[in-house]
Design a protein around this motif. Structure first.
Motif, mmCIF file in Angstrom:
data_model
loop_
_atom_site.group_PDB
_atom_site.id
_atom_site.type_symbol
_atom_site.label_atom_id
_atom_site.label_comp_id
_atom_site.label_asym_id
_atom_site.label_seq_id
_atom_site.Cartn_x
_atom_site.Cartn_y
_atom_site.Cartn_z
ATOM 1 N N VAL A 40 34.403 65.061 18.032
ATOM 2 C CA VAL A 40 33.613 64.099 17.277
ATOM 3 C C VAL A 40 32.124 64.320 17.552
ATOM 4 N N GLU A 41 31.306 64.171 16.524
ATOM 5 C CA GLU A 41 29.871 64.423 16.682
ATOM 6 C C GLU A 41 29.112 63.134 16.943
ATOM 7 N N GLY A 42 28.174 63.168 17.793
ATOM 8 C CA GLY A 42 27.268 62.079 18.073
ATOM 9 C C GLY A 42 27.921 60.929 18.797
ATOM 10 N N GLY A 43 27.657 60.326 19.680
ATOM 11 C CA GLY A 43 28.369 59.241 20.308
ATOM 12 C C GLY A 43 28.676 59.523 21.759
ATOM 13 N N GLY A 44 28.550 60.750 22.190
ATOM 14 C CA GLY A 44 28.769 61.057 23.590
ATOM 15 C C GLY A 44 27.454 60.990 24.342
ATOM 16 N N LEU A 45 27.436 60.340 25.480
ATOM 17 C CA LEU A 45 26.214 60.225 26.276
ATOM 18 C C LEU A 45 25.747 61.581 26.772
ATOM 19 N N LEU A 46 26.690 62.432 27.147
ATOM 20 C CA LEU A 46 26.322 63.714 27.744
ATOM 21 C C LEU A 46 26.680 64.885 26.850
ATOM 22 N N GLY A 47 26.857 64.648 25.570
ATOM 23 C CA GLY A 47 27.235 65.727 24.668
ATOM 24 C C GLY A 47 26.036 66.445 24.087
ATOM 25 N N ASP A 48 26.262 67.620 23.573
ATOM 26 C CA ASP A 48 25.257 68.405 22.847
ATOM 27 C C ASP A 48 23.980 68.652 23.637
ATOM 28 N N GLY A 49 24.099 69.024 24.883
ATOM 29 C CA GLY A 49 22.933 69.387 25.672
ATOM 30 C C GLY A 49 22.119 68.217 26.186
ATOM 31 N N ASP A 50 22.619 67.028 26.052
ATOM 32 C CA ASP A 50 21.884 65.863 26.534
ATOM 33 C C ASP A 50 22.017 65.673 28.041
ATOM 34 N N PHE A 51 22.861 66.473 28.678
ATOM 35 C CA PHE A 51 23.069 66.301 30.113
ATOM 36 C C PHE A 51 21.790 66.551 30.893
ATOM 37 N N GLY A 52 21.025 67.565 30.493
ATOM 38 C CA GLY A 52 19.773 67.858 31.182
ATOM 39 C C GLY A 52 18.804 66.700 31.079
ATOM 40 N N TYR A 53 18.702 66.106 29.896
ATOM 41 C CA TYR A 53 17.835 64.946 29.706
ATOM 42 C C TYR A 53 18.307 63.783 30.563
ATOM 43 N N PHE A 54 19.614 63.543 30.547
ATOM 44 C CA PHE A 54 20.192 62.463 31.342
ATOM 45 C C PHE A 54 19.931 62.693 32.827
ATOM 46 N N LEU A 55 20.102 63.923 33.276
ATOM 47 C CA LEU A 55 19.887 64.253 34.685
ATOM 48 C C LEU A 55 18.419 64.062 35.070
ATOM 49 N N ASP A 56 17.503 64.480 34.210
ATOM 50 C CA ASP A 56 16.073 64.295 34.488
ATOM 51 C C ASP A 56 15.727 62.812 34.611
ATOM 52 N N GLU A 57 16.264 62.005 33.714
ATOM 53 C CA GLU A 57 15.998 60.569 33.763
ATOM 54 C C GLU A 57 16.586 59.947 35.030
#
Length: 67
Positions: free
Chosen positions: A22-39
């Motif tokens: 499924v697209e969109g809706g995952g907190l850590l999906g599509d390369g957002d893990f780096g952003y989440f980790l930085d925050e």
């Protein structure tokens, strides 16, 4: 407790494969893990700086009271 029938509202069940793709809706999906980790690192660093300053101020205040 009543069972809510969502099929009448157009809600469809998803199988495991659909849930994984499924697209969109995952907190850590599509390369957002780096952003989440930085925050997360920024929040932890801010918290540690606050705690460090607070402890330093408390120790200084106690030292001034005792001496």
């Amino acid at each position: 407790m009543k069972k809510l029938d969502l099929n009448n509202l157009g809600v469809e069940e998803m199988n495991a494969a659909e849930l994984r793709t499924v697209e969109g809706g995952g907190l850590l999906g599509d390369g957002d893990f780096g952003y989440f980790l930085d925050e997360a690192i920024e929040i932890v660093n801010g918290t540690l700086n606050f705690v460090s300053k607070t402890v330093t101020d408390l120790i200084s205040a106690v030292r001034n009271l005792l001496w």
